[in-house]
Scaffold this motif. Structure first.
Motif, PDB file in Angstrom:
ATOM      1  N   VAL A  82     -27.363  12.475  13.597  1.00 55.27           N
ATOM      2  CA  VAL A  82     -27.368  11.050  13.232  1.00 55.27           C
ATOM      3  C   VAL A  82     -28.176  10.844  11.955  1.00 55.27           C
ATOM      4  CG1 VAL A  82     -27.999   8.724  13.991  1.00 55.27           C
ATOM      5  CG2 VAL A  82     -27.128  10.390  15.650  1.00 55.27           C
ATOM      6  N   ASP A  83     -29.361  11.451  11.908  1.00 58.74           N
ATOM      7  CA  ASP A  83     -30.216  11.315  10.719  1.00 58.74           C
ATOM      8  C   ASP A  83     -29.520  11.876   9.480  1.00 58.74           C
ATOM      9  OD1 ASP A  83     -32.197  10.184  12.277  1.00 58.74           O
ATOM     10  OD2 ASP A  83     -33.210  12.098  12.650  1.00 58.74           O
ATOM     11  N   LEU A  84     -28.865  13.027   9.628  1.00 52.85           N
ATOM     12  CA  LEU A  84     -28.184  13.642   8.479  1.00 52.85           C
ATOM     13  C   LEU A  84     -27.074  12.731   7.959  1.00 52.85           C
ATOM     14  CD1 LEU A  84     -27.157  17.287   7.964  1.00 52.85           C
ATOM     15  CD2 LEU A  84     -25.417  15.528   7.714  1.00 52.85           C
ATOM     16  N   LEU A  85     -26.226  12.237   8.859  1.00 52.17           N
ATOM     17  CA  LEU A  85     -25.108  11.395   8.435  1.00 52.17           C
ATOM     18  C   LEU A  85     -25.597  10.081   7.827  1.00 52.17           C
ATOM     19  CD1 LEU A  85     -22.643  11.893  11.433  1.00 52.17           C
ATOM     20  CD2 LEU A  85     -22.479  12.891   9.152  1.00 52.17           C
ATOM     21  N   ARG A  86     -26.636   9.509   8.397  1.00 46.75           N
ATOM     22  CA  ARG A  86     -27.170   8.241   7.885  1.00 46.75           C
ATOM     23  C   ARG A  86     -27.724   8.414   6.466  1.00 46.75           C
ATOM     24  NH1 ARG A  86     -30.865   6.897  11.771  1.00 46.75           N
ATOM     25  NH2 ARG A  86     -29.465   5.494  12.913  1.00 46.75           N
ATOM     26  N   GLN A  87     -28.395   9.532   6.209  1.00 50.15           N
ATOM     27  CA  GLN A  87     -29.001   9.762   4.894  1.00 50.15           C
ATOM     28  C   GLN A  87     -27.974  10.233   3.856  1.00 50.15           C
ATOM     29  OE1 GLN A  87     -32.352  12.426   5.438  1.00 50.15           O
ATOM     30  NE2 GLN A  87     -33.146  11.218   7.153  1.00 50.15           N
ATOM     31  N   PHE A  88     -27.075  11.132   4.268  1.00 47.25           N
ATOM     32  CA  PHE A  88     -26.128  11.728   3.318  1.00 47.25           C
ATOM     33  C   PHE A  88     -24.957  10.798   3.022  1.00 47.25           C
ATOM     34  CE2 PHE A  88     -22.749  15.064   2.418  1.00 47.25           C
ATOM     35  CZ  PHE A  88     -23.252  15.393   1.165  1.00 47.25           C
ATOM     36  N   ARG A  89     -24.485  10.050   4.011  1.00 48.84           N
ATOM     37  CA  ARG A  89     -23.377   9.112   3.907  1.00 48.84           C
ATOM     38  C   ARG A  89     -22.148   9.762   3.256  1.00 48.84           C
ATOM     39  NH1 ARG A  89     -25.054   4.526   5.878  1.00 48.84           N
ATOM     40  NH2 ARG A  89     -23.032   3.546   5.428  1.00 48.84           N
ATOM     41  N   PRO A  90     -21.531  10.714   3.966  1.00 47.92           N
ATOM     42  CA  PRO A  90     -20.384  11.435   3.410  1.00 47.92           C
ATOM     43  C   PRO A  90     -19.135  10.563   3.331  1.00 47.92           C
ATOM     44  CG  PRO A  90     -20.687  12.024   5.708  1.00 47.92           C
ATOM     45  CD  PRO A  90     -21.863  11.153   5.331  1.00 47.92           C
ATOM     46  N   GLN A  91     -18.214  10.990   2.465  1.00 53.07           N
ATOM     47  CA  GLN A  91     -16.899  10.343   2.376  1.00 53.07           C
ATOM     48  C   GLN A  91     -15.854  11.116   3.183  1.00 53.07           C
ATOM     49  OE1 GLN A  91     -17.835  10.652  -1.890  1.00 53.07           O
ATOM     50  NE2 GLN A  91     -16.440   8.921  -2.118  1.00 53.07           N
ATOM     51  N   ILE A  92     -16.143  12.395   3.428  1.00 49.45           N
ATOM     52  CA  ILE A  92     -15.277  13.261   4.237  1.00 49.45           C
ATOM     53  C   ILE A  92     -16.136  13.931   5.300  1.00 49.45           C
ATOM     54  CG2 ILE A  92     -13.820  15.329   4.281  1.00 49.45           C
ATOM     55  CD1 ILE A  92     -12.387  13.204   2.772  1.00 49.45           C
ATOM     56  N   ILE A  93     -15.674  13.872   6.556  1.00 47.23           N
ATOM     57  CA  ILE A  93     -16.321  14.645   7.629  1.00 47.23           C
ATOM     58  C   ILE A  93     -15.257  15.527   8.251  1.00 47.23           C
ATOM     59  CG2 ILE A  93     -17.595  14.593   9.802  1.00 47.23           C
ATOM     60  CD1 ILE A  93     -18.510  11.764   9.096  1.00 47.23           C
ATOM     61  N   GLN A  94     -15.415  16.835   8.096  1.00 46.44           N
ATOM     62  CA  GLN A  94     -14.443  17.783   8.646  1.00 46.44           C
ATOM     63  C   GLN A  94     -15.115  18.648   9.713  1.00 46.44           C
ATOM     64  OE1 GLN A  94     -11.568  19.676   6.087  1.00 46.44           O
ATOM     65  NE2 GLN A  94     -11.829  21.664   7.077  1.00 46.44           N
ATOM     66  N   VAL A  95     -14.551  18.635  10.919  1.00 47.01           N
ATOM     67  CA  VAL A  95     -15.056  19.439  12.031  1.00 47.01           C
ATOM     68  C   VAL A  95     -14.020  20.520  12.338  1.00 47.01           C
ATOM     69  CG1 VAL A  95     -15.826  19.423  14.432  1.00 47.01           C
ATOM     70  CG2 VAL A  95     -16.336  17.473  12.940  1.00 47.01           C
ATOM     71  N   GLU A  96     -14.457  21.766  12.361  1.00 44.39           N
ATOM     72  CA  GLU A  96     -13.509  22.878  12.448  1.00 44.39           C
ATOM     73  C   GLU A  96     -13.527  23.518  13.834  1.00 44.39           C
ATOM     74  OE1 GLU A  96     -13.725  25.453   9.074  1.00 44.39           O
ATOM     75  OE2 GLU A  96     -13.469  23.781   7.673  1.00 44.39           O
ATOM     76  N   GLN A  97     -13.336  22.703  14.863  1.00 39.34           N
ATOM     77  CA  GLN A  97     -13.365  23.192  16.235  1.00 39.34           C
ATOM     78  C   GLN A  97     -12.088  22.837  17.000  1.00 39.34           C
ATOM     79  OE1 GLN A  97     -17.130  24.520  15.198  1.00 39.34           O
ATOM     80  NE2 GLN A  97     -16.005  25.051  17.012  1.00 39.34           N
ATOM     81  N   GLY A  98     -11.069  22.299  16.337  1.00 42.36           N
ATOM     82  CA  GLY A  98      -9.802  22.016  17.002  1.00 42.36           C
ATOM     83  C   GLY A  98      -9.640  20.571  17.429  1.00 42.36           C
ATOM     84  N   ALA A  99      -8.438  20.256  17.973  1.00 43.48           N
ATOM     85  CA  ALA A  99      -8.068  18.879  18.301  1.00 43.48           C
ATOM     86  C   ALA A  99      -8.777  18.353  19.548  1.00 43.48           C
ATOM     87  CB  ALA A  99      -6.552  18.776  18.505  1.00 43.48           C
ATOM     88  N   LYS A 100      -9.229  19.258  20.398  1.00 45.32           N
ATOM     89  CA  LYS A 100      -9.802  18.840  21.685  1.00 45.32           C
ATOM     90  C   LYS A 100     -11.317  18.992  21.715  1.00 45.32           C
ATOM     91  CE  LYS A 100      -7.171  21.937  23.712  1.00 45.32           C
ATOM     92  NZ  LYS A 100      -6.321  22.390  22.595  1.00 45.32           N
ATOM     93  N   ALA A 101     -11.934  19.095  20.545  1.00 47.71           N
ATOM     94  CA  ALA A 101     -13.363  19.390  20.479  1.00 47.71           C
ATOM     95  C   ALA A 101     -14.226  18.162  20.747  1.00 47.71           C
ATOM     96  CB  ALA A 101     -13.712  19.969  19.113  1.00 47.71           C
ATOM     97  N   LEU A 102     -15.237  18.337  21.579  1.00 49.84           N
ATOM     98  CA  LEU A 102     -16.212  17.275  21.816  1.00 49.84           C
ATOM     99  C   LEU A 102     -16.994  16.944  20.549  1.00 49.84           C
ATOM    100  CD1 LEU A 102     -17.703  18.202  25.314  1.00 49.84           C
ATOM    101  CD2 LEU A 102     -16.430  16.128  24.733  1.00 49.84           C
ATOM    102  N   GLY A 103     -17.293  17.966  19.751  1.00 47.77           N
ATOM    103  CA  GLY A 103     -18.037  17.747  18.521  1.00 47.77           C
ATOM    104  C   GLY A 103     -17.285  16.857  17.545  1.00 47.77           C
ATOM    105  N   TYR A 104     -15.968  16.954  17.540  1.00 49.42           N
ATOM    106  CA  TYR A 104     -15.173  16.090  16.665  1.00 49.42           C
ATOM    107  C   TYR A 104     -15.212  14.651  17.162  1.00 49.42           C
ATOM    108  CZ  TYR A 104     -11.220  14.490  13.818  1.00 49.42           C
ATOM    109  OH  TYR A 104     -10.411  13.806  12.938  1.00 49.42           O
ATOM    110  N   ALA A 105     -15.097  14.462  18.479  1.00 49.21           N
ATOM    111  CA  ALA A 105     -15.224  13.120  19.044  1.00 49.21           C
ATOM    112  C   ALA A 105     -16.600  12.534  18.719  1.00 49.21           C
ATOM    113  CB  ALA A 105     -15.006  13.166  20.551  1.00 49.21           C
ATOM    114  N   GLN A 106     -17.611  13.391  18.722  1.00 50.36           N
ATOM    115  CA  GLN A 106     -18.962  12.944  18.405  1.00 50.36           C
ATOM    116  C   GLN A 106     -19.057  12.419  16.968  1.00 50.36           C
ATOM    117  OE1 GLN A 106     -21.907  16.075  18.135  1.00 50.36           O
ATOM    118  NE2 GLN A 106     -23.586  14.700  18.740  1.00 50.36           N
ATOM    119  N   THR A 107     -18.516  13.158  16.005  1.00 42.86           N
ATOM    120  CA  THR A 107     -18.614  12.712  14.602  1.00 42.86           C
ATOM    121  C   THR A 107     -17.756  11.475  14.346  1.00 42.86           C
ATOM    122  OG1 THR A 107     -16.860  14.251  13.871  1.00 42.86           O
ATOM    123  CG2 THR A 107     -19.150  15.037  13.762  1.00 42.86           C
TER     124      THR A 107
END
Length: 389
Positions: A82-107
């Motif tokens: 949360v701290d990283l995303l709030r400070q960096f404020r990306p325009q692209i977030i890519q998660v490389e764990q597949g369509a069913k990944a919990l980490g992708y749902a998190q981002t």
């Protein structure tokens, strides 16, 4: 452009080269790679990896606290994300764990909750059709409905996602490129002498896991029918099929023709590839494997193919999965499991050195254009720019 890429894959520094190249493509690009602080890959590397931070200006690696240390679909991150995303404020977030990944749902959820308005992207290798049960089906539905773009590692994976109902932008790119400064054509006379290879030997190569689905038994049958030819078979790797392969060697009295080599660091593999007259990847689709959500396996890419291309070695591959798309017109493709067709391909290259040289050059040119880390980074950047409009 500010980009966050999250995956356990990038705990290995060698795997980060594509993203380093991405950060170099324009002055305004910043790439932050999120990796788990602790990860246990399993397999031959059966130890816990402790990730270290890297800061190279426009490219950095940030290890974050993580839940699940060896299941990529369950990998999620702690509050420091949360701290990283709030400070960096990306325009692209890519998660490389597949369509069913919990980490992708998190981002996705954090992207919305923090008001970042970043484009949600995920990468997947998965290329076998599947069905899902609740609650995993709901997780995938949530992920796909909030996805702005997908990077699929293969054509079959892209088609499956279309069948799953995703209608947005998809590009097909491998996750990792080839390092052309390492994998390049070169003479290795000392290694050739060490392994007892003669100038007249036609060296057939295989690099990978010694398992049935890699088609090694089909290659055995193909070589059996070429006793009158001066071939030698170099197998680089390890796996549970080795005992069967050694039995086949003994039964056919091929002790002077077959060379097993294992425990070679990846940055030494190029030396062995440069010994080859052809590299063969005879993978075979199988439905023996089962997971909670799918059944089966077929070749997802075949990274050794592009390494051999970069070394200007002609290719022979089966038509399993992504292999024919990677090879395209630059090598020979045979129907998977058909030993006689594989044998015909070997004879073709043995009997026509000019064709072998032509295919090798075509493969080299294709690798330089499409599969170096820089080439893949450029294609990935083009996709991001498309998503951002």
């Amino acid at each position: 452009m500010k980009i966050v890429v999250a995956s356990h894959t990038y705990i290995v520094d060698l795997n980060r080269e594509k993203l380093r190249e991405l950060a170099k493509l324009a002055p305004d690009i910043e790439v932050t790679v999120v990796v788990p602080k602790r990860w246990k890959p399993g397999g031959v590397q059966n130890r816990v990896v402790e990730s270290e931070p890297v800061d190279e200006g426009s490219f950095r690696v940030v290890p974050l606290s993580n839940f699940s240390q060896n299941q990529q679909g369950l990998l999620t991150f702690g509050w420091d994300l949360v701290d990283l995303l709030r400070q960096f404020r990306p325009q692209i977030i890519q998660v490389e764990q597949g369509a069913k990944a919990l980490g992708y749902a998190q981002t996705i959820t954090l992207n919305n909750g923090l008001g970042l308005k970043a484009k949600n992207v995920f990468f997947t290798w998965w290329n076998v059709p599947y069905t899902l049960k609740f609650p995993v089906s709901l997780l995938e539905q949530y992920n796909l409905s909030h996805t702005d773009g997908i990077v699929a590692g293969n054509q079959d994976g892209a088609e499956i996602l279309r069948d799953r109902g995703y209608n947005g932008p998809i590009t097909v790119l491998p996750q990792l490129g080839v390092d052309e400064t390492l994998f390049r054509p070169q003479e290795v006379p000392e290694l050739r002498q060490k392994l007892g290879l003669e100038p007249t030997d036609f060296v057939v190569g295989f690099v990978g896991r010694f398992v049935e689905e890699k088609g090694l038994l089909t290659l055995c049958k193909a070589l059996e029918g070429l006793r009158d030819r001066p071939w030698k078979w170099l197998l680089l790797g390890r796996g549970p099929l080795k005992e069967s392969l050694e039995g086949w060697v003994k039964e056919n009295q091929f002790e002077d023709r077959v060379i097993f080599v294992e425990s070679v660091p990846h940055d030494e593999v190029y030396r062995y590839i440069n010994l080859l007259n052809t590299l063969v990847l005879p993978s075979e689709t199988t439905y023996k494997f089962k997971t909670l959500s799918s059944v089966g396996w077929k070749e997802q890419f075949g990274h050794v193919l592009i390494e051999a291309m970069a070394c200007r070695v002609p290719l022979i591959g089966s038509d399993s999965g992504e292999i024919p798309y990677v090879i395209d017109e630059t090598g020979l493709v045979f129907p998977e499991g058909k030993a006689e067709k594989l044998r015909d391909c070997l004879v073709t290259l043995m009997d026509d050195p000019e064709l072998a040289q032509q295919k090798a050059q075509q493969g080299f040119d294709r690798a330089m254009k499409r599969y170096t880390n820089r080439a893949i980074a450029q294609q990935q950047l083009d996709f991001y720019q498309q998503l951002l409009g």
